[in-house]
Design an enzyme around this catalytic site. Structure first.
Site, PDB file in Angstrom:
ATOM      1  N   GLU A 198       0.821  -1.205   0.000  1.00  0.00           N
ATOM      2  CA  GLU A 198       0.000   0.000   0.000  1.00  0.00           C
ATOM      3  C   GLU A 198       0.860   1.263   0.000  1.00  0.00           C
ATOM      4  O   GLU A 198       2.009   1.262   0.441  1.00  0.00           O
ATOM      5  CB  GLU A 198      -0.887   0.050   1.258  1.00  0.00           C
ATOM      6  CG  GLU A 198      -1.942  -1.021   1.310  1.00  0.00           C
ATOM      7  CD  GLU A 198      -1.365  -2.402   1.527  1.00  0.00           C
ATOM      8  OE1 GLU A 198      -0.362  -2.534   2.258  1.00  0.00           O
ATOM      9  OE2 GLU A 198      -1.909  -3.361   0.949  1.00  0.00           O
ATOM     10  N   SER A 217      -4.591 -11.928   0.650  1.00  0.00           N
ATOM     11  CA  SER A 217      -5.056 -13.301   0.386  1.00  0.00           C
ATOM     12  C   SER A 217      -6.354 -13.727   1.039  1.00  0.00           C
ATOM     13  O   SER A 217      -7.180 -14.395   0.397  1.00  0.00           O
ATOM     14  CB  SER A 217      -3.969 -14.291   0.839  1.00  0.00           C
ATOM     15  OG  SER A 217      -3.760 -14.182   2.240  1.00  0.00           O
ATOM     16  N   ASN A 240       5.569  -7.104   8.998  1.00  0.00           N
ATOM     17  CA  ASN A 240       6.046  -5.714   8.832  1.00  0.00           C
ATOM     18  C   ASN A 240       4.935  -4.793   9.294  1.00  0.00           C
ATOM     19  O   ASN A 240       3.758  -5.169   9.289  1.00  0.00           O
ATOM     20  CB  ASN A 240       6.362  -5.431   7.350  1.00  0.00           C
ATOM     21  CG  ASN A 240       5.149  -5.670   6.448  1.00  0.00           C
ATOM     22  OD1 ASN A 240       4.846  -6.808   6.087  1.00  0.00           O
ATOM     23  ND2 ASN A 240       4.445  -4.613   6.107  1.00  0.00           N
TER      24      ASN A 240
HETATM   25  I1  8IG Z   1       3.931 -10.265   4.391  1.00  0.00           I
HETATM   26  O1  8IG Z   1       2.178  -4.583   4.256  1.00  0.00           O
HETATM   27  C1  8IG Z   1       2.787  -8.732   3.835  1.00  0.00           C
HETATM   28  N1  8IG Z   1       1.748  -8.911   3.035  1.00  0.00           N
HETATM   29  N2  8IG Z   1      -1.271  -5.711   1.462  1.00  0.00           N
HETATM   30  N3  8IG Z   1       0.483  -5.133   2.873  1.00  0.00           N
HETATM   31  C2  8IG Z   1      -0.205  -6.075   2.163  1.00  0.00           C
HETATM   32  N4  8IG Z   1       0.137  -7.357   2.154  1.00  0.00           N
HETATM   33  C3  8IG Z   1       1.211  -7.702   2.883  1.00  0.00           C
HETATM   34  C4  8IG Z   1       1.960  -6.803   3.619  1.00  0.00           C
HETATM   35  C5  8IG Z   1       1.571  -5.449   3.619  1.00  0.00           C
HETATM   36  N5  8IG Z   1       2.966  -7.468   4.218  1.00  0.00           N
END
Ligand code: 8IG
Length: 277
Positions: A198, A217, A240
């Site tokens: 994002e 997902s 994260n």
């Molecule tokens: I691992 O910060 C992972 N998958 N959309 N945003 C989105 N999907 C993710 C992220 C993230 N970290």
């Protein structure tokens, strides 16, 4: 090479539930396990749980199962595993997830869930790696999914199929997970299409509309699981902090490393939760 001709799900006139039933028959034949009780999709960071859940009775390449074949994605073929728990439950481990951003359509995305239901599984455990929005969270932390915001603009439901999504992420199963680890926090999972992460503005939007976790997902899979009548447990590993919440750029490598560091802890948590189901 195009795989459009190789996957029966790409035929728009085909019935995805019939293909899932065929896939379930493949799994029964290849594993020798007639029925599974629980299905578990392992997302980034969660892979090591499988070996702690019980005895693996069979491992099969996903390419052997109807509808899973993905010859266009050479070298990235997942596997399916059948595990018998100490309680005698058969768990189908799905290590082959198809993401919506791959562009093969929602039928392919939810095929593993529909197949799991067709093998007999009444419980669907969906795990993923995701970004965290709640400031109190930090990378490496597992959280429960309490609800979702589907921002993909897509749905696995076709036609006038009105499905109730109240208690989509079962309160009963969240309580059960908390009986194993009372410190588990929970949040609303916000699914973006991806594959880009994002922008900080999108993360602020997600926060403003009630999101706590950002991922790519699980919402679509959960809808399909509910349509199939399954009870759903969703868990995210925060690998994260979402863009703008963390001030440094997001890197896929960091995400992988956070997942690896957390793996032993979350694997044992997940194994204990599945053991209690
Ligand atoms: I691992 O910060 C992972 N998958 N959309 N945003 C989105 N999907 C993710 C992220 C993230 N970290």
């Amino acid at each position: 090479m195009s795989d459009a001709i190789d996957n029966p799900l790409d035929d728009p006139t085909a019935d995805p539930f019939e293909i899932a039933a065929e896939a379930a028959a493949d799994i029964a034949r290849l594993t020798g396990v007639e029925r599974h009780d629980i299905a578990l999709t392992l997302g980034s960071g969660w892979g090591r749980a499988a070996e702690l859940i019980g005895e693996t009775t069979a491992t099969i390449p996903a390419t052997e199962v109807t509808g899973f074949s993905r010859p266009a994605l050479e070298g990235h073929v997942g596997s399916l595993r059948s595990i018998r728990t100490p309680k005698g439950r058969n768990v189908l481990i799905i290590g082959a997830r198809t993401h919506y951003y791959e562009g093969h359509g929602v039928r392919r995305v939810v095929h593993s869930v529909r197949t799991a239901a067709a093998t007999g599984a009444r419980t669907m455990v969906l795990t993923n790696g995701a970004g965290g929005i709640k400031p109190a969270w930090s990378p490496g932390q597992p959280v429960l999914i309490s609800d979702h915001l589907n921002l993909t603009g897509a749905s696995p439901l076709e036609g006038a199929t009105f499905i109730d999504l109240t208690d989509l992420y079962s309160q009963r199963l969240r309580d059960l997970a908390r009986s194993i680890d009372p410190s588990l926090d929970e949040g609303v999972y916000c699914q973006f299409r991806g594959p880009q992460y994002e922008t900080p503005a999108e993360v602020r939007m997600a926060r403003t509309i009630g999101g706590h976790i950002v991922g790519m997902s699980t919402a679509l899979e959960a809808i399909a699981a509910r349509q199939a009548g399954m009870e759903i447990l969703g868990m995210s590993l925060i690998t994260n902090m979402a863009a703008g919440i963390q001030t440094t750029p997001l890197s896929h490598q960091e995400v992988i490393e956070a997942g690896q560091a957390a793996e032993p802890v979350i694997a044992s948590l997940l194994a204990r939760v599945v053991g209690a189901l």
